[in-house]
Design an enzyme around this catalytic site. Structure first.
Site, PDB file in Angstrom:
ATOM      1  N   GLY A   7       0.855  -1.186   0.000  1.00 38.18           N
ATOM      2  CA  GLY A   7       0.000   0.000   0.000  1.00 38.18           C
ATOM      3  C   GLY A   7       0.886   1.228   0.000  1.00 38.18           C
ATOM      4  O   GLY A   7       2.108   1.118  -0.017  1.00 38.18           O
ATOM      5  N   PRO A   8       0.290   2.426   0.016  1.00 40.41           N
ATOM      6  CA  PRO A   8       1.088   3.655  -0.024  1.00 40.41           C
ATOM      7  C   PRO A   8       1.735   3.951   1.329  1.00 40.41           C
ATOM      8  O   PRO A   8       1.527   3.199   2.290  1.00 40.41           O
ATOM      9  CB  PRO A   8       0.041   4.734  -0.354  1.00 40.41           C
ATOM     10  N   MET A   9       2.505   5.030   1.392  1.00 39.97           N
ATOM     11  CA  MET A   9       3.048   5.457   2.674  1.00 39.97           C
ATOM     12  C   MET A   9       1.899   5.809   3.625  1.00 39.97           C
ATOM     13  O   MET A   9       0.808   6.172   3.188  1.00 39.97           O
ATOM     14  CB  MET A   9       3.958   6.683   2.492  1.00 39.97           C
ATOM     15  N   SER A  11       0.081   3.875   5.394  1.00 35.51           N
ATOM     16  CA  SER A  11      -1.080   2.969   5.389  1.00 35.51           C
ATOM     17  C   SER A  11      -0.985   1.907   6.483  1.00 35.51           C
ATOM     18  O   SER A  11      -1.832   1.017   6.552  1.00 35.51           O
ATOM     19  CB  SER A  11      -1.229   2.314   4.004  1.00 35.51           C
ATOM     20  N   GLY A  12       0.040   1.982   7.328  1.00 34.88           N
ATOM     21  CA  GLY A  12       0.116   1.048   8.460  1.00 34.88           C
ATOM     22  C   GLY A  12       0.792  -0.266   8.128  1.00 34.88           C
ATOM     23  O   GLY A  12       0.575  -1.268   8.821  1.00 34.88           O
ATOM     24  N   ASP A  80      11.014  -5.434   6.203  1.00 36.22           N
ATOM     25  CA  ASP A  80      10.270  -4.182   6.068  1.00 36.22           C
ATOM     26  C   ASP A  80      10.927  -3.342   4.975  1.00 36.22           C
ATOM     27  O   ASP A  80      12.135  -3.436   4.763  1.00 36.22           O
ATOM     28  CB  ASP A  80      10.285  -3.430   7.409  1.00 36.22           C
ATOM     29  N   GLU A  81      10.136  -2.531   4.286  1.00 33.49           N
ATOM     30  CA  GLU A  81      10.630  -1.665   3.194  1.00 33.49           C
ATOM     31  C   GLU A  81      11.340  -2.487   2.114  1.00 33.49           C
ATOM     32  O   GLU A  81      12.382  -2.096   1.588  1.00 33.49           O
ATOM     33  CB  GLU A  81      11.570  -0.581   3.737  1.00 33.49           C
ATOM     34  N   CYS A 143      -6.494  10.008   2.449  1.00 33.82           N
ATOM     35  CA  CYS A 143      -6.053  11.148   1.632  1.00 33.82           C
ATOM     36  C   CYS A 143      -6.090  12.428   2.461  1.00 33.82           C
ATOM     37  O   CYS A 143      -7.134  12.773   3.027  1.00 33.82           O
ATOM     38  CB  CYS A 143      -6.938  11.293   0.399  1.00 33.82           C
ATOM     39  N   CYS A 152      -9.613  15.874   2.336  1.00 30.71           N
ATOM     40  CA  CYS A 152     -10.399  14.958   1.483  1.00 30.71           C
ATOM     41  C   CYS A 152     -10.944  13.777   2.287  1.00 30.71           C
ATOM     42  O   CYS A 152     -12.132  13.521   2.300  1.00 30.71           O
ATOM     43  CB  CYS A 152      -9.532  14.476   0.323  1.00 30.71           C
TER      44      CYS A 152
HETATM   45 ZN   LIG Z   1      -8.364  12.799  -2.039  1.00 29.81          ZN
END
Ligand SMILES: [Zn+2]
Length: 194
Positions: A7-9, A11-12, A80-81, A143, A152
């Site tokens: 997932g993105p940064m 995001s846990g 990790d990473e 977001c 958002c």
């Molecule tokens: Zn957004």
């Protein structure tokens, strides 16, 4: 079994990774945990907020270092990473799975351009690991883009790179450790490139 947490940064992913490590430890498994060695910001953040990971984690920057540290009786290999490692990481990890080890990795699926994250010095991406996963945790962040002063708040699947508050150029290098950019989690509607 191969488990990929992605997932993105923000995001846990590391929190989920630690949850998985704790489960194996409760089960009495011999676990080895790696973190990407050059990424000091995350190491410090993890120490501050995520009790455990930095205590156990062995810093490494290459597939070769991981291969040297993993012993035959390690039952669980955790990274990790993982997206920061070099291309042979894919074959090494698939080999561990084949030999009966549990492998659990966390990493960004997409880079700041929304392209599959490429392993260093090669052509394989996080997608090449994900297709071999027996279990996938696809996490979302929230977001934090602002419109008319309001956040958002939609599920974020992208990582926005910013410099002085502005979206960066698509031509920038994917990995820029120690430079002045910042990152935010964004939904697809609020992910911008110049
Ligand atoms: Zn957004």
């Amino acid at each position: 079994m191969l488990t990929v947490i992605t997932g993105p940064m923000f995001s846990g992913k590391s929190i989920e990774l630690i949850r998985q490590v704790n489960r194996f430890k409760i089960g009495g498994k011999r676990v080895i945990v790696f973190k990407y060695g050059e990424d000091r910001r995350y190491a410090e953040a993890a120490a501050a907020s995520l009790d455990g990971l930095t205590t156990w984690a062995v810093p490494a920057v290459s597939t070769e270092e991981i291969a040297m540290r993993v012993e035959a009786d390690h039952e669980v290999v955790v990274i990790d990473e993982v997206q920061f490692f070099d291309d042979p990481i894919v074959e090494l990890l698939l080999g561990y799975v084949k030999s009966g080890k549990e492998v659990v990795v966390a990493g960004l699926n997409l880079d700041f351009r929304s392209k599959p994250f490429i392993f260093r010095g090669g052509t394989q991406t996080m997608a090449d690991l994900i297709v071999h996963a027996d279990s996938i945790f696809a996490l979302h962040a929230i977001c934090t883009a602002k419109e008319s002063g309001k956040i958002c708040g939609a599920p974020a699947t992208r990582t926005q790179r910013l410099r002085d508050g502005e979206p960066v150029s698509i031509d920038e290098p994917v990995v820029q450790i120690g430079s002045a950019e910042s990152y935010e989690a964004r939904c697809i509607r609020h992910h911008f490139l110049h």
